[in-house]
Design a protein around this motif. Sequence first.
Motif, short mmCIF file in Angstrom:
data_model
loop_
_atom_site.label_atom_id
_atom_site.label_comp_id
_atom_site.label_asym_id
_atom_site.label_seq_id
_atom_site.Cartn_x
_atom_site.Cartn_y
_atom_site.Cartn_z
N PHE A 114 70.06 22.26 -42.73
CA PHE A 114 69.33 22.86 -43.84
C PHE A 114 70.25 23.73 -44.70
O PHE A 114 71.24 24.30 -44.21
CB PHE A 114 68.16 23.70 -43.32
N PRO A 115 69.94 23.89 -45.97
CA PRO A 115 70.75 24.75 -46.84
C PRO A 115 70.64 26.22 -46.41
O PRO A 115 69.71 26.59 -45.69
CB PRO A 115 70.15 24.52 -48.24
N PRO A 116 71.58 27.07 -46.85
CA PRO A 116 71.60 28.47 -46.40
C PRO A 116 70.30 29.22 -46.63
O PRO A 116 69.94 30.09 -45.82
CB PRO A 116 72.76 29.07 -47.21
N ASP A 160 57.77 31.47 -43.93
CA ASP A 160 58.02 30.86 -45.24
C ASP A 160 58.04 29.34 -45.11
O ASP A 160 58.78 28.78 -44.30
CB ASP A 160 59.36 31.34 -45.80
N ARG A 161 57.26 28.66 -45.93
CA ARG A 161 57.17 27.20 -45.86
C ARG A 161 58.29 26.60 -46.70
O ARG A 161 58.11 26.22 -47.87
CB ARG A 161 55.79 26.74 -46.34
N VAL A 162 59.46 26.52 -46.08
CA VAL A 162 60.67 26.07 -46.78
C VAL A 162 61.36 24.90 -46.09
O VAL A 162 62.39 24.43 -46.56
CB VAL A 162 61.68 27.24 -46.90
N MET A 163 60.78 24.42 -45.01
CA MET A 163 61.44 23.38 -44.20
C MET A 163 60.82 22.02 -44.50
O MET A 163 59.68 21.74 -44.11
CB MET A 163 61.26 23.73 -42.71
N PRO A 164 61.54 21.13 -45.23
CA PRO A 164 60.98 19.81 -45.56
C PRO A 164 60.77 18.96 -44.32
O PRO A 164 61.66 18.86 -43.46
CB PRO A 164 62.05 19.19 -46.47
N TRP A 170 57.20 22.82 -43.77
CA TRP A 170 56.86 23.54 -42.55
C TRP A 170 57.40 24.97 -42.62
O TRP A 170 58.37 25.24 -43.33
CB TRP A 170 57.46 22.84 -41.34
N PRO A 171 56.80 25.89 -41.84
CA PRO A 171 57.33 27.25 -41.80
C PRO A 171 58.74 27.29 -41.21
O PRO A 171 59.09 26.49 -40.34
CB PRO A 171 56.32 28.00 -40.92
N ARG A 172 59.52 28.24 -41.66
CA ARG A 172 60.93 28.34 -41.31
C ARG A 172 61.17 28.35 -39.81
O ARG A 172 62.13 27.78 -39.30
CB ARG A 172 61.51 29.61 -41.94
#
Length: 402
Positions: A114-116, A160-164, A170-172
């Motif tokens: 995943f990106p930073p 945070d819902r940032v995980m594709p 999905w949440p981090r």
Amino acid sequence: MTTTSMITWDAGSARRAERQFLTGPAGPTGSGTPVAEVVGAMMGAHAQVLSAAEVSVGVRTSTLTRADVRAALWDERSLIKTYGPRGTVHLLSARELPLWSAALTAVPSGPSPFPPDVRLSEEQAAQVVSAIGEALEDTCLTLDELTEEIVARTGPWAGDRVMPAFQDMWPRWRQVLHRAGWAGTLCFGPNRGRKATYTRPPVAGVAGRGTDGALETDGALRTNGALVTFVRRYLGAYGPATPQHFAKWLAAPTGWAGTVFRELAAAGDIEEVDFEGARAWVAAGDTEFPDGPPRGVRLLPYFDAYVIAAQPRERLFPGAAYERALAGGQAGNYPVLLVDGVVAGVWHQRRQGRRTTVTVEPLVRLTARQERELGEQVERVGEVLEARAELAVGEVRVGPHA
């Protein structure tokens, strides 16, 4: 039995099949080999598709059904459904969970995909794993409920819902869901309707828990002692094998696996053998192999441990089987017909009520004896699934499992 440092494919394959209960079934539960011991011999049963895990275990016995596997999982708790090799869902022996936890957490994690701005720092990952253990004490939670508890214990960043994932976000914190399983702070609980639940593994039979919520083990299991036991167990089940084979089975860095094998060889814990002209290793002193090749017909389901772990893959999937029974070189995506220790076809079962039709597509001509054994295997699959099975020989039109 013979003892030799030059091992043929037939001899190696025969020993693997024997130790996997694929040449003779384990005894009935209660008077023979229990469910957890069968799963232990397999080094875990892949359970992303639970019904496939039930067949994997059941066909290695003479009497067990899916109900027996479920009883061991949910009632007796002698099995644990959690994250195992390759970060995928497995059934593991509850008694062996401390060993698995100590060994899996020793494997170096690769770079985050995943990106930073999405990934977790190691400090955050540790906070999440600890929070999971606290949240799941004496309870079963769905993913949404667990997310709320983790956020309350760590901070909004975890939710945070940032995980594709699967056309969703999905949440981090879910980046380390499998690591919580490896650490022994999380396992699956019974489904709540259509929703999965999670809980903490039962502590019966283990030494307790550490302050971080992970399973507590003695000093030997915390360090190289765990890897000694773990690698020797792996080689006992699937050896002769190379560090590359071990790394592929575990989804571990190849360089790390090579270092582990070199250190264990130097310490005399494993020994080198000639396996079909190539360097490979077995557990030290474990050099007895059958004189002849494996015999018999078996039906193995999706992601069966034997077809995932046994190497080299081109010998296990000879000729047409390499193209038909693998998906881009990946084993396990098709249920396979095993004939005399090698893949010789694919199969699929379709259930309707109390009946199931098992369609088998052989890639070789079967002898009369093998045809009889195939019929017996189809009956056994039906018994495991608690259904009346019918055999149909023909093309399997169902594609590979994702």
